[in-house]
Scaffold this motif. Structure first.
Motif: not given
Length: 321
Positions: A226-230, A256-262
């Motif tokens: 699970l990553i932020h940047d591919d 990750v979906n930035d619309d939700y808490p991470v």
């Protein structure tokens, strides 16, 4: 506890005690055929002899290296009258310290000796097999440089499910060693959360092979990334991308979906007990714990929430085969 001194020899200069102990333990006691006991590896190995304060020969072992920067420990034998007195532990710890410059230590252990080697940081890495009529397993240590100075103070160091003491790291080298040691012991699940699959950290042959072994181990094995940047995965060929293509049902990647808490700190979870945790995305600083089921459960719940709302990588999907 019997105190011993340990001496190292090349085979041509090795005293007869080394051959005598191996003959007595392996050939006579364990019935290993002589043609299997004596081989050409003796000529290229370093041979170790442990003697007591009274200059009595007590135990032997040999170590040889291969081109992949791996040191192999073998032919370790303790005479019956010195067993249970700490002689074997002292010899093994000396071997580890002497070979700490290698990237990996390996050995073939008789089944009954598995706990003995675990006490010094070796974990099982194969199924049971027969060698000279005796059940064996392969065991390894993927972090000998970190392990060696800690051996006097720890029991079962870096053994998943057994070592409850934290291992702190402040350098990329130590972090990578702990990541590999944790990954190499996972038997069913590996969940990784990070900003990206940094090339220096994850785009390595050994890490790829450890992931591959886990993914192939069992039909229920799972590797989740699970990553932020591919984008770095696309710009440069990444070994994990190639592995994902070969094992698509066992290795999954999501963004990750930035619309939700991470979570704002990266971590790796191995099975239900192991964790490698960094204090931020940009520095190799944090800790590893090989038996922390409480922390792993909490981080696992957070990972699952992020995973459930995560999105697939369109960039990877559109790459040509």
């Amino acid at each position: 506890m019997t105190r011993v001194r340990i001496r190292k020899y090349s085979w041509p200069l090795a005293p007869g005690h080394i051959r005598d102990i191996r003959q007595r333990v392996f050939v006579e006691e364990q019935k290993v055929p002589p043609e299997l006991e004596w081989d050409d590896t003796d000529d290229i190995a370093d041979h170790y002899l442990a003697v007591t304060d009274n200059n009595e020969p007590a135990a032997v072992a040999r170590v040889f290296s291969t081109l992949d920067e791996t040191a192999h420990i073998g032919r370790m034998a303790v005479l019956p009258e010195f067993r249970g007195l700490g002689v074997g532990d002292a010899l093994l710890k000396h071997l580890i310290s002497d070979a700490a410059g290698f990237g990996e230590l390996k050995l073939s252990a008789q089944e009954h000796a598995i706990p003995f080697y675990q006490r010094s940081g070796f974990h099982v890495c194969s199924d049971l097999y027969d060698d000279a009529g005796i059940p064996h397993v392969d065991m390894r240590c993927l972090s000998p440089d970190i392990l060696a100075p800690e051996l006097p103070r720890r029991q079962c160091p870096m053994i998943l499910g057994k070592d409850r003491d934290a291992w702190l790291f402040e350098s990329e080298g130590d972090m990578i060693s702990l990541l590999d040691s944790m990954t190499g012991q996972a038997t069913q699940r590996l969940w990784l959360y990070d900003r990206m699959l940094d090339h220096d950290t994850y785009n390595r042959y050994r890490f790829r092979e450890l992931l591959s072994a886990l993914a192939r181990r069992h039909r229920l094995s799972e590797v989740r990334l699970l990553i932020h940047d591919d984008k770095p995965l696309i710009k440069r060929r990444h070994q994990i991308v190639e592995l994902m293509r070969r094992l698509p049902s066992r290795i999954e990647l999501k963004l990750v979906n930035d619309d939700y808490p991470v979570e704002d700190r990266p971590f790796l979870l191995a099975d239900r007990e192991g964790v490698v945790y960094r204090h931020n995305f940009h520095k190799p600083e944090g800790f590893a714990n090989f038996a922390d089921d409480g922390r792993v459960r909490l981080l696992g719940e957070s990972f699952q929430r992020m995973w459930d709302v995560g999105r697939s990588s369109l960039e990877l999907r559109e790459l040509p085969l």
